[in-house]
Design an enzyme around this catalytic site. Structure first.
Site, PDB file in Angstrom:
ATOM      1  N   THR A 120      -4.611  10.701  -0.837  1.00 55.12           N
ATOM      2  CA  THR A 120      -5.933  10.554  -0.241  1.00 55.12           C
ATOM      3  C   THR A 120      -6.118  11.469   0.970  1.00 55.12           C
ATOM      4  O   THR A 120      -5.158  11.937   1.567  1.00 55.12           O
ATOM      5  CB  THR A 120      -6.185   9.103   0.233  1.00 55.12           C
ATOM      6  OG1 THR A 120      -5.215   8.758   1.240  1.00 55.12           O
ATOM      7  CG2 THR A 120      -6.087   8.131  -0.925  1.00 55.12           C
ATOM      8  N   LYS A 123     -29.539   6.440  -9.650  1.00 56.25           N
ATOM      9  CA  LYS A 123     -29.490   7.778 -10.231  1.00 56.25           C
ATOM     10  C   LYS A 123     -30.870   8.276 -10.649  1.00 56.25           C
ATOM     11  O   LYS A 123     -31.094   9.485 -10.764  1.00 56.25           O
ATOM     12  CB  LYS A 123     -28.507   7.811 -11.408  1.00 56.25           C
ATOM     13  CG  LYS A 123     -27.055   7.752 -10.943  1.00 56.25           C
ATOM     14  CD  LYS A 123     -26.086   8.193 -12.012  1.00 56.25           C
ATOM     15  CE  LYS A 123     -24.686   8.363 -11.441  1.00 56.25           C
ATOM     16  NZ  LYS A 123     -23.711   8.856 -12.423  1.00 56.25           N
ATOM     17  N   TYR A 160     -14.411   5.841   8.217  1.00 60.63           N
ATOM     18  CA  TYR A 160     -13.416   6.354   7.267  1.00 60.63           C
ATOM     19  C   TYR A 160     -13.856   5.958   5.865  1.00 60.63           C
ATOM     20  O   TYR A 160     -14.153   4.786   5.616  1.00 60.63           O
ATOM     21  CB  TYR A 160     -12.048   5.741   7.579  1.00 60.63           C
ATOM     22  CG  TYR A 160     -11.009   5.848   6.477  1.00 60.63           C
ATOM     23  CD1 TYR A 160     -10.009   6.812   6.535  1.00 60.63           C
ATOM     24  CD2 TYR A 160     -11.005   4.976   5.390  1.00 60.63           C
ATOM     25  CE1 TYR A 160      -9.049   6.906   5.546  1.00 60.63           C
ATOM     26  CE2 TYR A 160     -10.053   5.064   4.389  1.00 60.63           C
ATOM     27  CZ  TYR A 160      -9.079   6.028   4.470  1.00 60.63           C
ATOM     28  OH  TYR A 160      -8.133   6.126   3.480  1.00 60.63           O
ATOM     29  N   HIS A 172       0.790  -1.230   0.000  1.00 55.95           N
ATOM     30  CA  HIS A 172       0.000   0.000   0.000  1.00 55.95           C
ATOM     31  C   HIS A 172       0.824   1.283   0.000  1.00 55.95           C
ATOM     32  O   HIS A 172       0.348   2.336  -0.445  1.00 55.95           O
ATOM     33  CB  HIS A 172      -0.935  -0.010   1.205  1.00 55.95           C
ATOM     34  CG  HIS A 172      -2.188   0.771   1.017  1.00 55.95           C
ATOM     35  ND1 HIS A 172      -2.340   1.756   0.050  1.00 55.95           N
ATOM     36  CD2 HIS A 172      -3.384   0.729   1.665  1.00 55.95           C
ATOM     37  CE1 HIS A 172      -3.544   2.265   0.128  1.00 55.95           C
ATOM     38  NE2 HIS A 172      -4.205   1.671   1.095  1.00 55.95           N
ATOM     39  N   PRO A 211     -24.722   7.398  -5.817  1.00 56.18           N
ATOM     40  CA  PRO A 211     -24.648   6.003  -5.391  1.00 56.18           C
ATOM     41  C   PRO A 211     -23.712   5.756  -4.204  1.00 56.18           C
ATOM     42  O   PRO A 211     -24.018   4.935  -3.324  1.00 56.18           O
ATOM     43  CB  PRO A 211     -24.144   5.283  -6.659  1.00 56.18           C
ATOM     44  CG  PRO A 211     -24.673   6.116  -7.782  1.00 56.18           C
ATOM     45  CD  PRO A 211     -24.567   7.537  -7.291  1.00 56.18           C
ATOM     46  N   ASP A 212     -22.585   6.459  -4.156  1.00 56.38           N
ATOM     47  CA  ASP A 212     -21.679   6.293  -3.022  1.00 56.38           C
ATOM     48  C   ASP A 212     -22.354   6.729  -1.725  1.00 56.38           C
ATOM     49  O   ASP A 212     -22.206   6.083  -0.677  1.00 56.38           O
ATOM     50  CB  ASP A 212     -20.396   7.095  -3.265  1.00 56.38           C
ATOM     51  CG  ASP A 212     -19.376   6.924  -2.155  1.00 56.38           C
ATOM     52  OD1 ASP A 212     -19.403   5.873  -1.483  1.00 56.38           O
ATOM     53  OD2 ASP A 212     -18.555   7.836  -1.958  1.00 56.38           O
ATOM     54  N   THR A 263     -12.257   6.640   1.905  1.00 55.49           N
ATOM     55  CA  THR A 263     -11.185   7.242   1.125  1.00 55.49           C
ATOM     56  C   THR A 263     -11.733   8.338   0.215  1.00 55.49           C
ATOM     57  O   THR A 263     -12.682   8.126  -0.532  1.00 55.49           O
ATOM     58  CB  THR A 263     -10.492   6.176   0.259  1.00 55.49           C
ATOM     59  OG1 THR A 263     -10.077   5.095   1.079  1.00 55.49           O
ATOM     60  CG2 THR A 263      -9.292   6.769  -0.453  1.00 55.49           C
ATOM     61  N   LYS A 298     -26.258   1.353 -10.026  1.00 57.65           N
ATOM     62  CA  LYS A 298     -26.082   2.776 -10.319  1.00 57.65           C
ATOM     63  C   LYS A 298     -27.240   3.353 -11.126  1.00 57.65           C
ATOM     64  O   LYS A 298     -27.721   4.454 -10.835  1.00 57.65           O
ATOM     65  CB  LYS A 298     -24.763   2.973 -11.077  1.00 57.65           C
ATOM     66  CG  LYS A 298     -24.480   4.417 -11.466  1.00 57.65           C
ATOM     67  CD  LYS A 298     -23.206   4.555 -12.272  1.00 57.65           C
ATOM     68  CE  LYS A 298     -23.347   3.972 -13.653  1.00 57.65           C
ATOM     69  NZ  LYS A 298     -22.180   4.260 -14.519  1.00 57.65           N
TER      70      LYS A 298
END
Length: 603
Positions: free
Chosen positions: A440, A398, A427, A315, A404-405, A429, A394
């Site tokens: 990020t 919509k 959390y 990462h 959608p997130d 990102t 999605k």
């Protein structure tokens, strides 16, 4: 088309946010978690910080800003990754793609054919990247993103040292010089160096040419398994650093072998497991055979005996969304050829195969055993599910004019509160790649408005009230996410302020010792650690941040949602199967609220 790395210098600097806005964002997240007494106490602590240490520390960061186009870049790389001493198992992120559903369903005996085509595609993409023919990423408004991490996806490795590791990349564009063009195949715990690019044609070898090489490697491995040196990379970083130094002391050949592995385009594992579904594939991607994974490589893939594909990435070198570009390239190539090679079958020109043999002693054998034990402990304690929810996606969301997130984050929090009876500091990102060398920021998605909606839903409040509260929670989430992407979050700034106090020898300010700091997620204590990988064809996973937490990665396609949830089995609090089942109920319930609101508008 602009060259891949040509726009980086034109990106705006990542500057230090204002102290007041950061504290305001932080207190906003505290309000979602704290009771009135806790909130007032933390509010007073924050006021004291603004009146005393805060401006002093802010001035130090502003001085740093003058000489660094991205003030947090090196600090985050070092403190967030390279100085961590825990095993890479707890840091790396894993991934699978939709290749299994689109082109390559599990089929025993297909490993070599599919892996060969994949190596060819990788060679093409790597060569395009070297020639800077990969178009720079842009956001939805066409603004360019930083491509800096594309320099550390390939030919990159994390090197263990005591106290602090080192990230070394051997990749560079053609315009800057030469670059290693080999990859490492790991089979039966043995290492084989092969070239991806033909010296004769300067093009990637064809799939039939790769297939001949891979068959030769499989034949060689019939003589027996290797010593399993890769298991050392599963150890804590200081232990691995000591064993690596000892390997180098034993033999110069060992040092050369390490250089070959560390400078390789990537490492790829040929495995004898046969995962049949997304859950089994993702579990293998996240855990894996200890002798088959070089966990320090920025990009490592694994191919099962039934032709299923997985990846595991270090990462510190790269964030998950950067690899989406490569997954999309793979998907487009496979769509054009239907998942099968239709070109030349000539195998006269093939790569040489060089086995990398390590000289080891009893001390290294002891380390290999310990590495296997560390991986087994991680594997035995990891609980994971990766379902496909196919009722809607999605396109349907919509229609309700909901991001959608945001929908998914609302459902995650509602599910947690239904199951555990309290809100979870969360959390998500947020990308800051629109800035120079941006990576990020943390988006703290557990907002007061979302908590209020979830409580109202659980209490069975009237539908019109729920519709109003849901709309408000959605609006707050959307603004918060855009703020974080625009360098107006709070966590990286708080991290920098805390680190500066420590580096300056100052007493740690009370804002960072206040119990609410950790209770709201500070210092890596988020109960829900989540990441939205977009509307693409790849899925990911990572372990939870805390003992009693969940890790959630998710993608949202046109008519389905695919997500992976992880938890630790030794937790008496979490339960991935219950959480997953209840999450799908939340999907249905929130959709009903959205549908009723839409019907009300139409009437």
């Amino acid at each position: 088309m602009a060259k891949t790395f040509s726009l980086e210098d034109s990106l705006p600097n990542l500057t230090v946010p204002s102290l007041e806005s950061t504290i305001e964002k932080y207190l906003y997240s505290v309000r979602a978690i704290a009771d009135d007494e806790e909130y007032l106490r933390t509010q007073n602590i924050c006021k004291n910080f603004l009146d005393n240490e805060g401006p002093v520390l802010q001035a130090k960061l502003k001085e740093r800003e003058k000489i660094h186009r991205n003030w947090v870049e090196d600090l985050w790389l070092d403190q967030g990754y390279l100085e961590l001493r825990i095993p890479q198992l707890y840091i790396n992120f894993a991934g699978i793609s939709s290749y299994t559903k689109q082109f390559w369903p599990p089929l025993e005996g297909s490993q070599v054919e599919r892996m060969s085509l994949s190596l060819h595609i990788l060679g093409k993409f790597w060569k395009m990247l070297r020639e800077q023919k990969v178009a720079p990423h842009t956001n939805s408004k066409g603004k360019p993103f930083s491509m800096k991490q594309l320099r550390t996806v390939f030919n990159t490795c994390r090197i263990p040292h005591r106290k602090k590791d080192e990230l070394i990349s051997h990749f560079q564009p053609v315009s800057e010089g030469d670059c290693p063009s080999h990859s490492i195949v790991i089979c039966q715990g043995r290492f084989f160096k092969i070239n991806l690019i033909s010296c004769r044609t300067d093009e990637p070898y064809t799939p039939p040419q790769f297939a001949k090489v891979l068959e030769d490697i499989l034949d060689q491995c019939k003589s027996g398994a290797g010593d399993g040196v890769a298991a050392l990379t599963g150890l804590d970083r200081d232990s691995w650093a000591d064993y690596r130094s000892h390997l180098v002391e034993i033999s110069p050949d060992n040092e050369q072998n390490l250089r070959y592995i560390e400078s390789a385009i990537h490492a790829v594992s040929m495995e004898d497991v046969s995962p049949m579904n997304y859950t089994e594939m993702m579990f293998n991607a996240l855990t894996g055979n200890p002798v088959q994974r070089w966990r320090d490589k920025s990009y490592q893939t694994a191919w099962s005996s039934n032709g299923t594909f997985m990846s595991n990435c270090e990462h510190s070198a790269v964030d998950g969304m950067v690899l989406v570009l490569f997954v999309q390239f793979n998907t487009m190539f496979l769509m054009q050829c239907g998942g099968k090679w239709n070109g030349s079958t000539d195998t006269d020109d093939i790569s040489d195969i060089e086995e990398l043999n390590f000289s080891i002693d009893n001390k290294i054998r002891e380390g290999i055993v310990k590495g296997k034990e560390t991986v087994k402990s991680f594997t035995d304690n990891t609980d994971l599910v990766c379902p496909i929810y196919d009722k809607f996606g999605k396109v349907e969301l919509k229609q309700f004019k909901i991001f959608p997130d945001a929908f998914f984050q609302i459902c995650l929090q509602l599910t947690y509160m239904r199951l555990h009876g309290k809100p979870a500091p969360t959390y998500e990102t947020a990308t800051t790649r629109q800035f120079y060398h941006g990576r990020t920021e943390t988006c703290r998605t557990c907002t007061p408005e979302l908590v209020e909606f979830c409580k109202a839903f659980i209490d069975g409040r009237p539908r019109p009230e729920l519709q109003h509260l849901l709309k408000y929670a959605h609006e707050k989430f959307t603004k918060l996410m855009f703020d974080c992407q625009d360098n107006k979050g709070c966590d990286r700034h708080l991290f920098g302020l805390s680190l500066t106090a420590a580096n300056e020898g100052m007493a740690i300010p009370e804002i960072f010792t206040d119990p609410m700091y950790a209770k709201t997620g500070g210092n890596g204590n988020f109960v829900l650690s989540t990441s939205f990988v977009g509307f693409f064809n790849s899925s990911g996973s990572v372990g939870p941040m805390v003992d009693d937490g969940y890790g959630v990665f998710y993608r949202i396609n046109d008519h389905q949602m695919v997500y992976a949830i992880t938890a630790w089995k030794n937790s008496s609090v979490t339960d991935v199967k219950k959480y997953s089942s209840l999450l799908e109920e939340s999907f249905d319930d929130i959709r009903e609220i959205l549908q009723s609101a839409e019907q009300h508008r139409c009437n």
